[in-house]
Motif scaffolding. Structure first.
Motif, short mmCIF file in Angstrom:
data_model
loop_
_atom_site.label_atom_id
_atom_site.label_comp_id
_atom_site.label_asym_id
_atom_site.label_seq_id
_atom_site.Cartn_x
_atom_site.Cartn_y
_atom_site.Cartn_z
N PHE A 119 0.84 -1.21 0.00
CA PHE A 119 0.00 0.00 0.00
C PHE A 119 0.87 1.25 0.00
O PHE A 119 0.62 2.21 -0.75
CB PHE A 119 -0.91 -0.01 1.23
CG PHE A 119 -1.80 1.20 1.35
CD1 PHE A 119 -2.93 1.32 0.56
CD2 PHE A 119 -1.48 2.22 2.24
CE1 PHE A 119 -3.75 2.45 0.66
CE2 PHE A 119 -2.29 3.35 2.34
CZ PHE A 119 -3.43 3.45 1.55
N GLY A 120 1.92 1.26 0.81
CA GLY A 120 2.79 2.42 0.90
C GLY A 120 3.56 2.69 -0.39
O GLY A 120 3.80 3.84 -0.75
N LEU A 121 3.92 1.63 -1.11
CA LEU A 121 4.69 1.79 -2.35
C LEU A 121 3.83 2.26 -3.52
O LEU A 121 4.27 3.06 -4.34
CB LEU A 121 5.37 0.47 -2.71
CG LEU A 121 6.66 0.12 -1.95
CD1 LEU A 121 7.11 -1.29 -2.29
CD2 LEU A 121 7.77 1.11 -2.27
N PHE A 122 2.61 1.75 -3.61
CA PHE A 122 1.82 1.95 -4.82
C PHE A 122 0.68 2.97 -4.71
O PHE A 122 0.27 3.52 -5.72
CB PHE A 122 1.26 0.61 -5.31
CG PHE A 122 2.31 -0.36 -5.76
CD1 PHE A 122 3.02 -0.14 -6.93
CD2 PHE A 122 2.64 -1.47 -5.00
CE1 PHE A 122 4.01 -1.02 -7.34
CE2 PHE A 122 3.62 -2.36 -5.40
CZ PHE A 122 4.31 -2.13 -6.57
N ALA A 123 0.16 3.21 -3.53
CA ALA A 123 -0.96 4.15 -3.39
C ALA A 123 -0.65 5.56 -3.90
O ALA A 123 -1.50 6.18 -4.55
CB ALA A 123 -1.42 4.20 -1.93
N PRO A 124 0.58 6.10 -3.66
CA PRO A 124 0.86 7.47 -4.15
C PRO A 124 0.87 7.60 -5.68
O PRO A 124 0.81 8.73 -6.19
CB PRO A 124 2.26 7.76 -3.57
CG PRO A 124 2.40 6.82 -2.41
CD PRO A 124 1.68 5.59 -2.83
N LEU A 125 0.94 6.50 -6.40
CA LEU A 125 1.06 6.57 -7.85
C LEU A 125 -0.18 7.14 -8.52
O LEU A 125 -0.11 7.62 -9.65
CB LEU A 125 1.35 5.17 -8.42
CG LEU A 125 2.65 4.50 -7.94
CD1 LEU A 125 2.82 3.15 -8.61
CD2 LEU A 125 3.85 5.39 -8.21
N GLN A 126 -1.32 7.07 -7.85
CA GLN A 126 -2.56 7.53 -8.48
C GLN A 126 -2.58 9.05 -8.67
O GLN A 126 -3.44 9.57 -9.39
CB GLN A 126 -3.76 7.09 -7.66
CG GLN A 126 -3.76 7.57 -6.22
CD GLN A 126 -4.87 6.92 -5.41
OE1 GLN A 126 -5.96 6.67 -5.93
NE2 GLN A 126 -4.61 6.64 -4.16
N ASN A 127 -1.65 9.77 -8.06
CA ASN A 127 -1.61 11.23 -8.19
C ASN A 127 -0.65 11.69 -9.27
O ASN A 127 -0.45 12.89 -9.45
CB ASN A 127 -1.21 11.84 -6.85
CG ASN A 127 -2.16 11.47 -5.72
OD1 ASN A 127 -3.38 11.47 -5.92
ND2 ASN A 127 -1.61 11.14 -4.56
N LEU A 128 -0.04 10.75 -10.01
CA LEU A 128 0.96 11.10 -11.03
C LEU A 128 0.39 10.91 -12.44
O LEU A 128 -0.54 10.14 -12.64
CB LEU A 128 2.20 10.22 -10.86
CG LEU A 128 2.94 10.32 -9.52
CD1 LEU A 128 4.04 9.27 -9.44
CD2 LEU A 128 3.53 11.72 -9.32
N PRO A 129 0.98 11.61 -13.45
CA PRO A 129 0.58 11.37 -14.85
C PRO A 129 0.83 9.92 -15.23
O PRO A 129 1.73 9.28 -14.67
CB PRO A 129 1.49 12.32 -15.64
CG PRO A 129 1.90 13.37 -14.66
CD PRO A 129 1.98 12.68 -13.33
#
Length: 444
Positions: free
Chosen positions: A324-334
């Motif tokens: 969750f910590g590695l992949f959740a932030p990716l949704q805010n990127l192009p």
């Protein structure tokens, strides 16, 4: 100067560190359901939640070590039986005679020999995800390399490294691409065109780097002890049986979904047959086979220890938190940047999850819905997984096969990491470019 810790010490330290992390990293879990049609366990989208449960005790930490070894029992059996088989064949003088002939044929064509080795092992990675099987071949490969004037790093690069590149960029690796596409609900072997193009580019760059390093790091050739010996009819028969065995194993894996046990059986029969053909007799054949298994014991234990890490993280309920910590932030990127960062995240996740097939089952059910939300095609999501997770096998100390190969070559991990980081980053760069191209061209 203190000697750098060997593979056994490194993995014990990482297992201990994993246990400590179960007390530091917040516990959490995704909800999972079993697909009634396929029987596959799938992760429910947006279901991550923190939980509080009992942490693994020190006794659990100790038990994780034998459990990790037991959990890789089938692979350990394969390593021991292949190791015994190759050791026995070596003692029949078959490999020695064969190497003499090869060295004679390739005299003055040493670079061609490296290209051939890299091609064979890359093909093995592409077709069947060849990696662990390289462990048992390593002693013979190192001897062959020294007879051509190549050092240990060169030969591991050409063999194990090439198998990793083939496995990572493969359009059909059954343990990576096919599993990932199944998890992503994609047609099996779909999207192969871009993968094949990326594979060809990666292979050419890989071989060019290999030849560059080999040229600048030659060693004095070691003369073979039977330089004038001709191959006996028995040796030719044993080599023919070896080739037939490899064909049968590949055929079984592709068409009959063979596992480690079926492969082990084939190599066991080959080894015993080689001993009897060489007129060792039953007693000497058995004793030599057991001696070969002893030679592989350290490598086999290393593979089991690597498995203990992920067992502890799962039992401590922090594996899902790490994902969750590695992949959740990716949704805010192009989408393009998200795809590349997804690949990078897979590299780091491979440290606690050394099985890339297990990593696919763990992450793809989470990443596929995330990819749909951010406009990243599912096919690109699979690309990010295979380039990141599989290529990480080239440098991760938690990968049992890598550490076993290094142990057989008497190469410390720090020396390997310094050597391997640059070509690994080069391959990841090619993977990143492929992901960007996939996003820009609407690859699906």
């Amino acid at each position: 100067m203190k000697k750098f810790p060997n593979a056994f010490v490194i993995l014990l330290a990482v297992i201990f560190l994993a246990w400590i992390f179960t007390y530091i990293i917040p516990q959490g879990s995704y909800e999972r359901v079993i697909d009634p049609e396929t029987g596959i366990t799938r992760v429910v989208d947006d279901s991550y939640h923190q939980i509080s449960t009992e942490h693994p005790s020190f006794f659990d930490f100790m038990v994780a070590i034998p459990n990790g070894i037991a959990g890789r029992a089938e692979l350990i059996v394969l390593i021991l039986l292949i190791g015994g088989c190759f050791y026995l064949i070596e003692k029949t003088d078959t490999f020695n005679q064969g190497l003499v002939q090869l060295v004679s044929v390739l005299k003055g064509k040493e670079s061609l020999a490296l290209v051939i080795i890299a091609t064979i092992f890359t093909a093995g990675g592409v077709s069947i995800g060849l990696q662990e099987e390289v462990v048992a071949m390593t002693p013979v490969l190192l001897l062959f390399g020294k007879s051509l004037g190549y050092n240990t790093l060169t030969m591991i690069f050409a063999s194990y490294g090439s198998s990793v590149v083939g496995s990572s960029f493969s359009p059909s690796n059954p343990f990576a691409v096919i599993i990932a596409q199944k998890e992503a609900a994609l047609p099996l072997l779909s999207g192969s065109t871009l993968r094949i193009i990326a594979l060809l580019i990666a292979f050419l760059v890989w071989v060019a780097y290999l030849l560059y390093y080999a040229k600048n790091n030659r060693i004095e050739k070691i003369e073979m002890p039977t330089q004038s010996a001709m191959m006996s009819s028995r040796s030719k028969l044993i080599l023919a049986l070896l080739a037939i065995t490899f064909v049968i194993v590949i055929y079984g894996i592709i068409l009959f979904d063979w596992g480690f046990m079926q492969m082990s059986a084939c190599f066991f029969v080959l080894g015993i047959s080689a001993g009897l053909i060489s007129k060792f007799g039953w007693n000497k054949t058995g004793e030599t086979y057991i001696a070969g298994m002893k030679e592989m014991l350290f490598a086999a234990i290393i593979i089991g220890l690597a498995n203990s890490i992920s067992l502890l993280l799962k039992d401590g309920m922090i594996m899902d938190t790490i994902v969750f910590g590695l992949f959740a932030p990716l949704q805010n990127l192009p989408p393009a940047i998200s795809g590349v960062m997804m690949m990078v995240s897979h590299v780091f996740l491979h440290f606690p999850v050394p099985s890339y097939s297990g990593q696919a089952i763990l992450t793809l059910p989470i990443l596929v819905p995330l990819s749909d939300l951010i406009g990243l095609s599912r096919q690109t999501c699979v690309l990010a997984y295979q380039y990141g997770a599989v290529m990480a096998d080239f440098i991760m100390p938690t990968n049992g096969a890598l550490m076993a190969v290094l142990a057989l070559g008497n190469i410390s991990y720090n020396k390997w990491f310094k050597f391997a980081l640059k070509p690994a980053l080069l391959m990841l760069l090619i993977g990143a470019i492929s992901i960007v191209v996939a996003v820009l061209t609407g690859y699906n």
